[in-house]
Design a protein around this motif. Structure first.
Motif, short mmCIF file in Angstrom:
data_model
loop_
_atom_site.label_atom_id
_atom_site.label_comp_id
_atom_site.label_asym_id
_atom_site.label_seq_id
_atom_site.Cartn_x
_atom_site.Cartn_y
_atom_site.Cartn_z
N SER A 1 9.23 9.01 -2.30
CA SER A 1 8.89 9.40 -0.82
C SER A 1 9.94 10.22 -0.12
O SER A 1 9.86 10.91 0.51
CB SER A 1 8.21 8.27 -0.04
OG SER A 1 7.09 7.79 -0.62
N ASN B 1 11.84 3.56 -1.19
CA ASN B 1 10.82 4.43 -2.01
C ASN B 1 11.74 5.60 -2.13
O ASN B 1 11.45 6.66 -1.35
CB ASN B 1 9.50 4.56 -1.39
CG ASN B 1 8.81 5.27 -2.51
OD1 ASN B 1 9.11 5.83 -3.45
ND2 ASN B 1 7.52 5.42 -1.83
N SER C 1 4.52 7.55 6.13
CA SER C 1 3.76 6.16 6.25
C SER C 1 4.25 5.41 5.22
O SER C 1 4.49 4.19 5.27
CB SER C 1 2.20 6.24 5.90
OG SER C 1 1.69 6.79 7.24
N SER C 2 4.61 5.99 3.68
CA SER C 2 5.19 5.33 2.54
C SER C 2 6.47 4.64 3.12
O SER C 2 6.69 3.63 2.64
CB SER C 2 5.10 6.22 1.64
OG SER C 2 5.70 5.42 0.28
N ASN D 1 0.59 -1.28 0.12
CA ASN D 1 0.01 0.11 -0.01
C ASN D 1 0.81 1.28 0.12
O ASN D 1 0.36 2.24 0.06
CB ASN D 1 -0.98 0.01 1.08
CG ASN D 1 -1.95 -0.99 1.05
OD1 ASN D 1 -2.26 -1.49 0.19
ND2 ASN D 1 -2.15 -1.82 2.27
N TRP D 2 2.17 1.19 -0.06
CA TRP D 2 3.06 2.26 -0.05
C TRP D 2 2.56 3.46 -1.23
O TRP D 2 2.70 4.68 -0.99
CB TRP D 2 4.55 1.86 -0.23
CG TRP D 2 5.08 1.46 -1.54
CD1 TRP D 2 4.97 0.13 -2.01
CD2 TRP D 2 5.40 2.18 -2.50
NE1 TRP D 2 5.49 0.14 -3.20
CE2 TRP D 2 5.60 1.36 -3.57
CE3 TRP D 2 5.36 3.58 -2.90
CZ2 TRP D 2 6.12 1.54 -4.99
CZ3 TRP D 2 5.86 3.93 -4.13
CH2 TRP D 2 6.05 3.06 -5.22
N GLN D 3 2.28 2.79 -2.26
CA GLN D 3 2.01 3.67 -3.42
C GLN D 3 0.70 4.55 -3.30
O GLN D 3 0.68 5.75 -3.78
CB GLN D 3 1.79 2.93 -4.71
CG GLN D 3 1.52 3.57 -5.92
CD GLN D 3 2.62 4.32 -6.47
OE1 GLN D 3 3.63 3.80 -6.74
NE2 GLN D 3 2.80 5.83 -6.61
N TYR E 1 -0.21 5.82 -0.31
CA TYR E 1 0.28 6.86 0.34
C TYR E 1 1.24 8.07 -0.17
O TYR E 1 1.20 9.16 0.05
CB TYR E 1 1.22 6.32 1.72
CG TYR E 1 0.25 5.64 2.89
CD1 TYR E 1 -0.37 6.32 3.65
CD2 TYR E 1 0.60 4.24 2.99
CE1 TYR E 1 -1.21 5.95 4.56
CE2 TYR E 1 -0.41 3.76 4.06
CZ TYR E 1 -1.14 4.50 4.87
OH TYR E 1 -1.96 3.77 5.70
N ASP E 2 2.03 7.40 -1.05
CA ASP E 2 2.90 8.28 -1.98
C ASP E 2 2.05 9.11 -2.90
O ASP E 2 2.21 10.28 -2.75
CB ASP E 2 3.67 7.26 -2.81
CG ASP E 2 4.84 8.04 -3.17
OD1 ASP E 2 5.63 8.55 -2.49
OD2 ASP E 2 5.26 8.17 -4.51
#
Length: 199
Positions: free
Chosen positions: A59, A56, A48-49, A22-24, A26-27
């Motif tokens: 980020s 990343n 969070s990312s 799910n990092w994307q 947040y990004d």
């Protein structure tokens, strides 16, 4: 609109498990909030990312830019301790991002950002070194010469600073910072010349 995009990304996160995948989201939220000027919200999203994936590049770069431009030089511009803290945090993020890219364009951008942070920390020699690193990668980047000119100016090397600002204006004749720097140094050099002529 960006606000609707943020709403959609945040809605998607409500139904997602907090995992690396799910990092994307947040990004994307961070990028949209940064564009809207919500720098604190953007930083929180990039945080969070980065927690989800420490590799990343975007980020780290974006959070570093927020630390540098918003937290250090805006929010805490008159608080020396906090300003120094956020400048050092920006350098840490830029340095970590530097390890994640092989793109010359990215490297020049990161070298310049680290140099700018060092300049604001009063480390003018460090700023000069990073400007030189950027120029070694791409000698056609006006911002690198502006950084170099500012560092040399602050170190009292006015003639070299004039050359750097002049080079920046050759690359980009419309750059207001390059023109302002060149004109300021030219004025000092002319004043010094007049003073030496009076002796």
């Amino acid at each position: 609109s960006l606000k609707k995009s943020i709403h959609d990304f945040e809605s998607a996160l409500k139904y997602a498990v907090f995992t690396e995948k799910n990092w994307q989201l947040y990004d994307n939220i961070g990028s949209a909030k940064k564009t809207l000027g919500d720098f604190a919200g953007a930083r929180a999203a990039f945080d969070s990312s980065i927690v989800l994936t420490r590799t990343n590049y975007y980020s780290l770069l974006n959070r570093g830019v927020i630390y540098l431009n918003y937290d250090a030089n805006n929010l805490n511009a008159n608080n020396a301790v906090e300003k120094e803290k956020y400048l050092k945090l920006s350098i840490l993020d830029f340095d970590n991002a530097l390890r994640l890219t092989t793109s010359n364009t990215d490297r020049v951008n990161l070298y310049n950002n680290i140099g700018i942070a060092k300049f604001f920390l009063g480390d003018f020699a460090g700023a000069l070194n990073y400007a030189d690193s950027a120029i070694a990668v791409d000698a056609g980047n006006a911002q690198s010469y502006i950084l170099k000119g500012n560092a040399r100016f602050s170190l009292g090397d006015y003639e070299a600073a004039f050359e750097d600002f002049n080079k920046a204006t050759e690359i980009n004749p419309q750059d207001a910072n390059a023109i302002k720097g060149r004109d300021a140094v030219k004025s000092i050099l002319e004043s010094e010349k007049k003073q030496s002529g009076k002796r």
